[in-house]
Write a protein that holds these residues in place. Structure first.
Motif, PDB file in Angstrom:
ATOM      1  N   ARG A   1       6.286 128.444  55.536  1.00 45.61           N
ATOM      2  CA  ARG A   1       5.234 128.589  56.537  1.00 45.61           C
ATOM      3  C   ARG A   1       4.273 129.720  56.164  1.00 45.61           C
ATOM      4  NH1 ARG A   1       5.373 132.478  60.481  1.00 45.61           N
ATOM      5  NH2 ARG A   1       7.206 133.825  60.572  1.00 45.61           N
ATOM      6  N   LEU A   2       4.769 130.704  55.407  1.00 40.36           N
ATOM      7  CA  LEU A   2       3.891 131.768  54.935  1.00 40.36           C
ATOM      8  C   LEU A   2       2.979 131.261  53.824  1.00 40.36           C
ATOM      9  CD1 LEU A   2       6.515 134.674  54.812  1.00 40.36           C
ATOM     10  CD2 LEU A   2       4.953 134.076  56.679  1.00 40.36           C
ATOM     11  N   ALA A   3       3.509 130.343  53.007  1.00 40.55           N
ATOM     12  CA  ALA A   3       2.716 129.782  51.913  1.00 40.55           C
ATOM     13  C   ALA A   3       1.665 128.806  52.417  1.00 40.55           C
ATOM     14  CB  ALA A   3       3.644 129.082  50.912  1.00 40.55           C
ATOM     15  N   ARG A   4       2.030 127.976  53.357  1.00 41.48           N
ATOM     16  CA  ARG A   4       1.135 126.894  53.793  1.00 41.48           C
ATOM     17  C   ARG A   4       0.293 127.240  55.014  1.00 41.48           C
ATOM     18  NH1 ARG A   4       0.504 122.936  49.837  1.00 41.48           N
ATOM     19  NH2 ARG A   4       2.506 122.638  48.781  1.00 41.48           N
ATOM     20  N   GLY A   5       0.654 128.316  55.735  1.00 41.10           N
ATOM     21  CA  GLY A   5      -0.191 128.784  56.813  1.00 41.10           C
ATOM     22  C   GLY A   5      -0.045 128.018  58.111  1.00 41.10           C
ATOM     23  N   PRO A   6      -0.973 128.273  59.054  1.00 36.81           N
ATOM     24  CA  PRO A   6      -0.905 127.598  60.354  1.00 36.81           C
ATOM     25  C   PRO A   6      -1.251 126.121  60.236  1.00 36.81           C
ATOM     26  CG  PRO A   6      -2.923 128.878  60.175  1.00 36.81           C
ATOM     27  CD  PRO A   6      -2.096 129.214  58.961  1.00 36.81           C
ATOM     28  N   LEU A   7      -0.926 125.367  61.260  1.00 39.01           N
ATOM     29  CA  LEU A   7      -1.140 123.923  61.260  1.00 39.01           C
ATOM     30  C   LEU A   7      -2.616 123.568  61.122  1.00 39.01           C
ATOM     31  CD1 LEU A   7      -0.003 121.032  61.723  1.00 39.01           C
ATOM     32  CD2 LEU A   7      -0.436 121.410  64.170  1.00 39.01           C
ATOM     33  N   THR A   8      -2.898 122.687  60.186  1.00 37.68           N
ATOM     34  CA  THR A   8      -4.221 122.076  60.053  1.00 37.68           C
ATOM     35  C   THR A   8      -4.011 120.575  59.918  1.00 37.68           C
ATOM     36  OG1 THR A   8      -5.100 124.022  58.886  1.00 37.68           O
ATOM     37  CG2 THR A   8      -6.353 121.959  58.717  1.00 37.68           C
ATOM     38  N   SER A   9      -4.330 119.831  60.972  1.00 36.33           N
ATOM     39  CA  SER A   9      -4.148 118.380  60.953  1.00 36.33           C
ATOM     40  C   SER A   9      -5.337 117.725  60.261  1.00 36.33           C
ATOM     41  CB  SER A   9      -4.018 117.840  62.379  1.00 36.33           C
ATOM     42  OG  SER A   9      -2.907 118.408  63.037  1.00 36.33           O
ATOM     43  N   PHE A  10      -5.046 116.728  59.436  1.00 35.68           N
ATOM     44  CA  PHE A  10      -6.108 116.018  58.737  1.00 35.68           C
ATOM     45  C   PHE A  10      -6.643 114.883  59.614  1.00 35.68           C
ATOM     46  CE2 PHE A  10      -3.564 117.218  54.702  1.00 35.68           C
ATOM     47  CZ  PHE A  10      -4.064 118.517  54.760  1.00 35.68           C
ATOM     48  N   PRO A  11      -7.906 114.520  59.427  1.00 40.96           N
ATOM     49  CA  PRO A  11      -8.530 113.520  60.306  1.00 40.96           C
ATOM     50  C   PRO A  11      -7.873 112.138  60.205  1.00 40.96           C
ATOM     51  CG  PRO A  11     -10.197 114.744  59.058  1.00 40.96           C
ATOM     52  CD  PRO A  11      -8.866 115.091  58.462  1.00 40.96           C
ATOM     53  N   GLN A  12      -7.837 111.434  61.326  1.00 40.62           N
ATOM     54  CA  GLN A  12      -7.260 110.092  61.354  1.00 40.62           C
ATOM     55  C   GLN A  12      -7.959 109.159  60.374  1.00 40.62           C
ATOM     56  OE1 GLN A  12      -6.039 108.214  65.123  1.00 40.62           O
ATOM     57  NE2 GLN A  12      -6.920 109.990  66.167  1.00 40.62           N
ATOM     58  N   GLU A  13      -9.292 109.247  60.308  1.00 43.62           N
ATOM     59  CA  GLU A  13     -10.041 108.333  59.442  1.00 43.62           C
ATOM     60  C   GLU A  13      -9.639 108.520  57.982  1.00 43.62           C
ATOM     61  OE1 GLU A  13     -12.042 110.952  61.249  1.00 43.62           O
ATOM     62  OE2 GLU A  13     -11.296 109.741  62.915  1.00 43.62           O
ATOM     63  N   GLU A  14      -9.430 109.774  57.580  1.00 42.77           N
ATOM     64  CA  GLU A  14      -9.016 110.074  56.206  1.00 42.77           C
ATOM     65  C   GLU A  14      -7.636 109.488  55.918  1.00 42.77           C
ATOM     66  OE1 GLU A  14      -7.296 114.033  54.062  1.00 42.77           O
ATOM     67  OE2 GLU A  14      -9.168 114.293  55.177  1.00 42.77           O
TER      68      GLU A  14
ATOM     69  N   LEU B   1      -1.778 108.826  66.343  1.00 42.24           N
ATOM     70  CA  LEU B   1      -1.984 108.523  64.924  1.00 42.24           C
ATOM     71  C   LEU B   1      -1.193 107.295  64.517  1.00 42.24           C
ATOM     72  CD1 LEU B   1      -3.078 109.301  62.088  1.00 42.24           C
ATOM     73  CD2 LEU B   1      -1.017 110.710  61.808  1.00 42.24           C
ATOM     74  N   LEU B   2       0.089 107.241  64.908  1.00 44.19           N
ATOM     75  CA  LEU B   2       0.938 106.117  64.519  1.00 44.19           C
ATOM     76  C   LEU B   2       0.425 104.804  65.096  1.00 44.19           C
ATOM     77  CD1 LEU B   2       4.502 107.689  64.904  1.00 44.19           C
ATOM     78  CD2 LEU B   2       3.101 107.511  62.840  1.00 44.19           C
ATOM     79  N   THR B   3      -0.016 104.824  66.339  1.00 40.40           N
ATOM     80  CA  THR B   3      -0.540 103.607  66.961  1.00 40.40           C
ATOM     81  C   THR B   3      -1.772 103.112  66.222  1.00 40.40           C
ATOM     82  OG1 THR B   3       0.332 104.266  69.123  1.00 40.40           O
ATOM     83  CG2 THR B   3      -1.419 102.610  69.109  1.00 40.40           C
ATOM     84  N   GLY B   4      -2.632 104.048  65.829  1.00 40.07           N
ATOM     85  CA  GLY B   4      -3.824 103.669  65.073  1.00 40.07           C
ATOM     86  C   GLY B   4      -3.497 103.122  63.703  1.00 40.07           C
ATOM     87  N   ILE B   5      -2.558 103.751  63.020  1.00 44.78           N
ATOM     88  CA  ILE B   5      -2.150 103.289  61.690  1.00 44.78           C
ATOM     89  C   ILE B   5      -1.641 101.853  61.754  1.00 44.78           C
ATOM     90  CG2 ILE B   5      -0.355 103.551  59.914  1.00 44.78           C
ATOM     91  CD1 ILE B   5      -0.619 106.596  60.317  1.00 44.78           C
TER      92      ILE B   5
END
Length: 437
Positions: free
Chosen positions: A152-165, A202-206
């Motif tokens: 968690r120190l290496a990757r940092g706080p949560l950043t969610s990627f866009p659904q479209e991507e 996200l899962l419903t859209g996928i």
């Protein structure tokens, strides 16, 4: 392609991939599926630089080591590999250069490519290689405060990627021939919680995307599942989702979970498992356990054994606690290695006896699967709807629906014979325990 630029210590703008232009590149990847996703993205970026990937360091003009540092033995292995290639044109990426740069430069002087630089470069490429299994990253970082975790120190706080991507990449993999799509992040169930969204959305859209595929949802933290449990259970009804949970519990003792900073109780964990099993009796559950955490007593460990006996997971990934630098609990008194080894052995033996007991009842039965991956010429892996793996010795295309007679139990997978097969198609997944759990 738009160049990816970074600032080096001298203040000059540099392209981290320029030195790899038109090179034969050998890549070693360690650690989690997320790291393997970074490597797959890097390969696509390198193609745009006129480079090619080779299968051995002897063939290569340049070496890339994608590092993991989750436990001390892995860190030591990384440093040995880096030292071995110190005389080569050497690049390093992954978690280590983000948190242990000094350790790396103590043994060699590589060029550093950060995971963020790979992601930025990949966004201007967005191609995928044909494969039976596609890795799709949905977020980086986490919301957790685990006292022992260096990731968690290496990757940092949560950043969610866009659904479209995410949708675009899944569709690209399916078009390229993938059947199994693996969603990965440091905590998949946290997706969207930094943006007012939730994973079930996200899962419903996928699952509205066209094609012959199934989604394997990656590791989820019970702490971020609890608040979305009802919606998440409902989202798993889609035929496009494997009925599979990777839900690390880490300990069966609430006292130890509190020291770990995990943010849930044993009862919370069991409630999640129960909710999924009530709806999907044949769901496949995998979990993770850390043994020998600082302060873990024999009673705490006994509680872990009891928990594993109650939930009967299909797999238990066991890790001996390893103190990691820069973490909150780094200076705590450690449990002796001999005790960690004993507890690891006891838990592994206990878990494997359960696998054998459950799997023995399935020998001779016929299960419905889909081929997801080619192992080698004449051999493939097929998966049931609950993600149980079956190896069959036939050369079948990815996506082929097969009925398989289970012949031999290998604890973590089966060997089987194909009794019928059909062209690639989507099979309807029944909400019963017809599939292996």
């Amino acid at each position: 392609m738009e160049e990816v630029r970074s600032i080096d210590p001298s203040g000059e703008t540099t392209d981290p991939f320029a030195a790899l232009t038109r090179k034969r590149v050998y890549i070693e990847t360690y650690g989690c599926r997320y790291n393997f996703g970074d490597t797959a993205n890097l390969v696509e970026v390198l193609r745009k630089y006129g480079s090619s990937c080779v299968g051995s360091p002897e063939e290569a003009d340049a070496i890339v080591i994608n590092t993991c540092t989750v436990i001390a033995p892995t860190e030591r292995r990384m440093l040995r590999r880096l030292f071995a290639f110190q005389d080569k044109l050497l690049f390093v990426t992954g978690c280590m250069p983000l948190v242990q740069r000094d350790s790396i430069f103590a043994v060699c002087s590589p060029k550093v490519i950060t995971p963020d630089q790979i992601r930025e470069a990949y966004l201007s490429v967005q191609t995928v290689a044909p494969a039976g299994v596609g890795i799709v990253q949905v977020a980086k970082g986490c919301l957790g405060r685990c006292t022992y975790c260096i990731t968690r120190l290496a990757r940092g706080p949560l950043t969610s990627f866009p659904q479209e991507e995410i949708h675009k990449k899944i569709s690209a993999f399916v078009d390229a021939g993938a059947f199994e799509i693996q969603l990965t992040a440091q905590d998949v169930s946290a997706w969207g919680q930094d943006k007012g969204q939730i994973l079930p959305d996200l899962l419903t859209g996928i699952c509205t995307l066209q094609g012959n595929y199934r989604i394997r949802v990656g590791m989820m933290n019970p702490a971020t599942v609890i608040g979305i449990l009802d919606e998440l259970v409902d989202a798993f009804k889609s035929e496009h989702l494997f009925r599979f949970l990777h839900l690390p519990v880490q300990s069966g003792s609430d006292r130890i979970l509190k020291r770990m900073g995990r943010g849930y109780t044993v009862q919370d964990f069991e409630d999640i498992i129960s909710a999924f099993r009530r709806r999907y009796p044949g769901i496949n559950v995998s979990t993770d356990v850390i043994v020998g955490f600082p302060g873990e007593t024999a009673d705490d460990f006994s509680r872990t054994l009891d928990l594993i006996g109650r939930i009967k997971p299909s797999k238990v990934n066991i890790t001996r606690y390893s103190a990691r630098p820069f973490t909150e609990i780094f200076t705590e008194k450690d449990v002796p290695d001999s005790i960690k080894k004993d507890r690891s052995r006891i838990l592994n033996t206990f878990a494997e006896k359960q696998y054998t007991t459950v799997n023995h009842l399935l020998i001779g039965t016929i299960v419905s699967c889909v081929v997801t991956e080619k192992l080698k010429p004449g051999s493939v892996v097929a998966r049931t709807a609950s993600y149980q793996g079956v190896v069959i010795r036939e050369d079948l295309p990815v996506g082929t629906a097969v009925d398989i007679s289970l012949k031999k139990d290998r604890k973590y997978f089966f060997l089987g014979d194909c009794v019928s097969k059909a062209l690639p198609r989507i099979q309807c997944v029944k909400e019963t325990s017809d599939f292996i759990g």
